[in-house]
Design a protein around this motif. Structure first.
Motif, PDB file in Angstrom:
ATOM      1  N   THR A 102       0.827  -1.198   0.000  1.00 33.96           N
ATOM      2  CA  THR A 102       0.000   0.000   0.000  1.00 33.96           C
ATOM      3  C   THR A 102       0.874   1.265   0.000  1.00 33.96           C
ATOM      4  O   THR A 102       2.105   1.190   0.131  1.00 33.96           O
ATOM      5  CB  THR A 102      -0.893   0.031   1.239  1.00 33.96           C
ATOM      6  OG1 THR A 102      -0.045   0.095   2.406  1.00 33.96           O
ATOM      7  CG2 THR A 102      -1.766  -1.216   1.323  1.00 33.96           C
ATOM      8  N   VAL A 103       0.219   2.409  -0.112  1.00 36.27           N
ATOM      9  CA  VAL A 103       0.933   3.685  -0.012  1.00 36.27           C
ATOM     10  C   VAL A 103       1.590   3.815   1.359  1.00 36.27           C
ATOM     11  O   VAL A 103       2.707   4.333   1.482  1.00 36.27           O
ATOM     12  CB  VAL A 103      -0.022   4.863  -0.274  1.00 36.27           C
ATOM     13  CG1 VAL A 103       0.633   6.188   0.102  1.00 36.27           C
ATOM     14  CG2 VAL A 103      -0.463   4.886  -1.729  1.00 36.27           C
ATOM     15  N   GLU A 104       0.911   3.328   2.396  1.00 35.83           N
ATOM     16  CA  GLU A 104       1.489   3.372   3.747  1.00 35.83           C
ATOM     17  C   GLU A 104       2.803   2.592   3.789  1.00 35.83           C
ATOM     18  O   GLU A 104       3.807   3.049   4.355  1.00 35.83           O
ATOM     19  CB  GLU A 104       0.501   2.798   4.761  1.00 35.83           C
ATOM     20  CG  GLU A 104       0.998   2.869   6.196  1.00 35.83           C
ATOM     21  CD  GLU A 104      -0.035   2.371   7.198  1.00 35.83           C
ATOM     22  OE1 GLU A 104       0.173   2.582   8.404  1.00 35.83           O
ATOM     23  OE2 GLU A 104      -1.042   1.767   6.768  1.00 35.83           O
ATOM     24  N   HIS A 105       2.811   1.403   3.179  1.00 36.99           N
ATOM     25  CA  HIS A 105       4.029   0.591   3.107  1.00 36.99           C
ATOM     26  C   HIS A 105       5.116   1.331   2.331  1.00 36.99           C
ATOM     27  O   HIS A 105       6.291   1.332   2.707  1.00 36.99           O
ATOM     28  CB  HIS A 105       3.712  -0.745   2.445  1.00 36.99           C
ATOM     29  CG  HIS A 105       4.891  -1.647   2.287  1.00 36.99           C
ATOM     30  ND1 HIS A 105       5.150  -2.339   1.133  1.00 36.99           N
ATOM     31  CD2 HIS A 105       5.904  -1.931   3.130  1.00 36.99           C
ATOM     32  CE1 HIS A 105       6.265  -3.031   1.283  1.00 36.99           C
ATOM     33  NE2 HIS A 105       6.738  -2.804   2.478  1.00 36.99           N
ATOM     34  N   LEU A 106       4.719   1.976   1.236  1.00 43.68           N
ATOM     35  CA  LEU A 106       5.665   2.744   0.424  1.00 43.68           C
ATOM     36  C   LEU A 106       6.304   3.868   1.241  1.00 43.68           C
ATOM     37  O   LEU A 106       7.532   4.046   1.218  1.00 43.68           O
ATOM     38  CB  LEU A 106       4.954   3.335  -0.788  1.00 43.68           C
ATOM     39  CG  LEU A 106       5.741   4.391  -1.573  1.00 43.68           C
ATOM     40  CD1 LEU A 106       6.830   3.734  -2.399  1.00 43.68           C
ATOM     41  CD2 LEU A 106       4.807   5.209  -2.470  1.00 43.68           C
ATOM     42  N   VAL A 107       5.487   4.636   1.952  1.00 46.57           N
ATOM     43  CA  VAL A 107       5.987   5.766   2.737  1.00 46.57           C
ATOM     44  C   VAL A 107       7.017   5.296   3.763  1.00 46.57           C
ATOM     45  O   VAL A 107       8.093   5.899   3.915  1.00 46.57           O
ATOM     46  CB  VAL A 107       4.822   6.500   3.422  1.00 46.57           C
ATOM     47  CG1 VAL A 107       5.337   7.442   4.504  1.00 46.57           C
ATOM     48  CG2 VAL A 107       3.998   7.261   2.392  1.00 46.57           C
ATOM     49  N   MET A 110      10.242   4.073   1.859  1.00 49.54           N
ATOM     50  CA  MET A 110      11.012   5.165   1.269  1.00 49.54           C
ATOM     51  C   MET A 110      11.806   5.912   2.339  1.00 49.54           C
ATOM     52  O   MET A 110      12.928   6.352   2.107  1.00 49.54           O
ATOM     53  CB  MET A 110      10.077   6.133   0.543  1.00 49.54           C
ATOM     54  CG  MET A 110       9.435   5.580  -0.714  1.00 49.54           C
ATOM     55  SD  MET A 110      10.609   5.143  -2.013  1.00 49.54           S
ATOM     56  CE  MET A 110      11.275   6.753  -2.426  1.00 49.54           C
ATOM     57  N   ARG A 111      11.227   6.052   3.520  1.00 53.41           N
ATOM     58  CA  ARG A 111      11.898   6.772   4.608  1.00 53.41           C
ATOM     59  C   ARG A 111      12.931   5.901   5.307  1.00 53.41           C
ATOM     60  O   ARG A 111      14.086   6.316   5.486  1.00 53.41           O
ATOM     61  CB  ARG A 111      10.857   7.256   5.619  1.00 53.41           C
ATOM     62  CG  ARG A 111      11.458   8.023   6.803  1.00 53.41           C
ATOM     63  CD  ARG A 111      10.403   8.327   7.849  1.00 53.41           C
ATOM     64  NE  ARG A 111       9.844   7.115   8.412  1.00 53.41           N
ATOM     65  CZ  ARG A 111       8.544   6.798   8.351  1.00 53.41           C
ATOM     66  NH1 ARG A 111       7.675   7.614   7.768  1.00 53.41           N
ATOM     67  NH2 ARG A 111       8.102   5.658   8.879  1.00 53.41           N
ATOM     68  N   ASP A 112      12.545   4.686   5.709  1.00 49.71           N
ATOM     69  CA  ASP A 112      13.376   3.878   6.593  1.00 49.71           C
ATOM     70  C   ASP A 112      14.391   3.005   5.860  1.00 49.71           C
ATOM     71  O   ASP A 112      15.493   2.774   6.364  1.00 49.71           O
ATOM     72  CB  ASP A 112      12.496   2.984   7.473  1.00 49.71           C
ATOM     73  CG  ASP A 112      11.537   3.787   8.344  1.00 49.71           C
ATOM     74  OD1 ASP A 112      11.882   4.945   8.669  1.00 49.71           O
ATOM     75  OD2 ASP A 112      10.462   3.270   8.685  1.00 49.71           O
ATOM     76  N   LYS A 113      14.032   2.503   4.673  1.00 53.03           N
ATOM     77  CA  LYS A 113      14.910   1.566   3.965  1.00 53.03           C
ATOM     78  C   LYS A 113      15.684   2.222   2.830  1.00 53.03           C
ATOM     79  O   LYS A 113      16.858   1.914   2.609  1.00 53.03           O
ATOM     80  CB  LYS A 113      14.086   0.392   3.416  1.00 53.03           C
ATOM     81  CG  LYS A 113      13.446  -0.467   4.492  1.00 53.03           C
ATOM     82  CD  LYS A 113      12.662  -1.612   3.877  1.00 53.03           C
ATOM     83  CE  LYS A 113      11.991  -2.470   4.957  1.00 53.03           C
ATOM     84  NZ  LYS A 113      11.196  -3.576   4.357  1.00 53.03           N
ATOM     85  N   LEU A 114      15.036   3.132   2.111  1.00 48.34           N
ATOM     86  CA  LEU A 114      15.661   3.713   0.934  1.00 48.34           C
ATOM     87  C   LEU A 114      16.221   5.106   1.184  1.00 48.34           C
ATOM     88  O   LEU A 114      16.970   5.641   0.368  1.00 48.34           O
ATOM     89  CB  LEU A 114      14.667   3.754  -0.231  1.00 48.34           C
ATOM     90  CG  LEU A 114      14.058   2.398  -0.629  1.00 48.34           C
ATOM     91  CD1 LEU A 114      13.101   2.572  -1.803  1.00 48.34           C
ATOM     92  CD2 LEU A 114      15.142   1.388  -0.968  1.00 48.34           C
ATOM     93  N   GLY A 115      15.836   5.724   2.304  1.00 45.73           N
ATOM     94  CA  GLY A 115      16.363   7.040   2.632  1.00 45.73           C
ATOM     95  C   GLY A 115      15.915   8.132   1.687  1.00 45.73           C
ATOM     96  O   GLY A 115      16.607   9.140   1.517  1.00 45.73           O
ATOM     97  N   LYS A 116      14.743   7.978   1.074  1.00 44.02           N
ATOM     98  CA  LYS A 116      14.209   8.962   0.129  1.00 44.02           C
ATOM     99  C   LYS A 116      12.772   9.288   0.523  1.00 44.02           C
ATOM    100  O   LYS A 116      11.818   8.857  -0.114  1.00 44.02           O
ATOM    101  CB  LYS A 116      14.222   8.400  -1.308  1.00 44.02           C
ATOM    102  CG  LYS A 116      15.554   7.814  -1.759  1.00 44.02           C
ATOM    103  CD  LYS A 116      16.617   8.877  -1.931  1.00 44.02           C
ATOM    104  CE  LYS A 116      17.920   8.268  -2.426  1.00 44.02           C
ATOM    105  NZ  LYS A 116      19.007   9.264  -2.505  1.00 44.02           N
ATOM    106  N   PRO A 117      12.567  10.070   1.590  1.00 41.44           N
ATOM    107  CA  PRO A 117      11.206  10.308   2.091  1.00 41.44           C
ATOM    108  C   PRO A 117      10.318  11.035   1.090  1.00 41.44           C
ATOM    109  O   PRO A 117      10.777  11.871   0.321  1.00 41.44           O
ATOM    110  CB  PRO A 117      11.434  11.155   3.349  1.00 41.44           C
ATOM    111  CG  PRO A 117      12.793  11.744   3.181  1.00 41.44           C
ATOM    112  CD  PRO A 117      13.582  10.754   2.403  1.00 41.44           C
ATOM    113  N   VAL A 118       9.033  10.687   1.102  1.00 37.35           N
ATOM    114  CA  VAL A 118       8.034  11.314   0.242  1.00 37.35           C
ATOM    115  C   VAL A 118       7.618  12.650   0.857  1.00 37.35           C
ATOM    116  O   VAL A 118       7.348  12.717   2.064  1.00 37.35           O
ATOM    117  CB  VAL A 118       6.802  10.396   0.088  1.00 37.35           C
ATOM    118  CG1 VAL A 118       5.739  11.060  -0.777  1.00 37.35           C
ATOM    119  CG2 VAL A 118       7.210   9.052  -0.507  1.00 37.35           C
TER     120      VAL A 118
END
Length: 242
Positions: A102-107, A110-118
């Motif tokens: 979901t979008v929640e999973h994406l957010v 992106m923040r915690d694993k990829l270091g690219k926050p939305v």
């Protein structure tokens, strides 16, 4: 202010924030434009302000398109529920990561694993109220304010490491108009702010297809090779800046 009045004001502020959260969670489609400002503090205590603009298009539960255009990067994020694609438009490079959910999973990823926050991610979650209120120790209702010509309720909150404020549109569509986070434990208290405009929901949202189409023959690279796509560019994140 007497304690009873203080408690009543806190309760009203929490009620207004909860109403915004419930309103956002009930919308199947949301789009808005935004302007963001990120403060950087140098070692000699000079504040520098980095400005960006962009647009968010959200389709619940698992579609998102986000753009950000600033002085250092022109970036697009596309999420179709299975894969997230990050495109560096000026450098004509892109990367893709399998991220079903979901979008929640994406957010979170992106923040915690990829270091690219939305941008404005806290406001996109279906449980925005619970996320925003984590660790909050002080709540204030500061009355009315006007953002972009829209009359808003102005609320202020304090947690251990950050102070944050939010301006919520009054009326039947209590959407966020401005969100400001202050790093209270960091020297000079740098801020991140996002101001929202052109708010649309439901059938008024005319989203493009939430899939990535490589119209510019961009070259695919690893995420680590997609440099300078953050609001804080690489050359300001190192050296004499913090």
């Amino acid at each position: 202010m007497p304690q009873a009045e203080t408690l009543a004001a806190e309760a009203e502020a929490k009620s207004l924030l909860k109403a915004m959260s419930d309103y956002l969670a009930s919308q199947k489609a949301i789009s808005f434009a935004y302007d963001s400002n990120l403060e950087v503090v140098t070692k000699d205590h000079q504040k520098l302000l980095l400005a960006s603009s962009g647009k968010i298009e959200l389709g619940r539960p698992d579609k998102l398109r986000a753009t950000r255009f600033g002085g250092f990067a022109n970036v697009e994020l596309v999420f179709d529920g299975k894969t997230v694609t990050l495109v560096g438009k000026d450098i004509n490079l892109y990367t893709q990561v399998d991220l079903p959910g979901t979008v929640e999973h994406l957010v979170d990823a992106m923040r915690d694993k990829l270091g690219k926050p939305v941008p404005g991610a806290d406001l996109l979650l279906p449980d925005a109220y619970d996320k925003l209120m984590e660790g909050v120790t002080d709540v204030k209702d500061l009355g009315s304010g006007v953002i972009g010509g829209v009359e808003c309720d102005h609320l202020a909150f304090r947690a251990k490491d950050v102070d944050w404020q939010i301006w919520i549109a009054q009326g039947e569509n209590p959407h966020p108009c401005r969100y400001v986070i202050t790093a209270s434990r960091v020297d000079q208290g740098p801020q991140y702010s996002i101001q929202i405009s052109d708010w649309k929901t439901g059938v008024d949202v005319v989203a493009e297809d939430y899939s990535f189409v490589n119209k510019t023959d961009a070259r695919k690279v690893d995420l680590t090779d997609l440099a300078d796509i953050d609001e804080l560019p690489d050359h300001l994140a190192t050296g004499d800046y913090k």
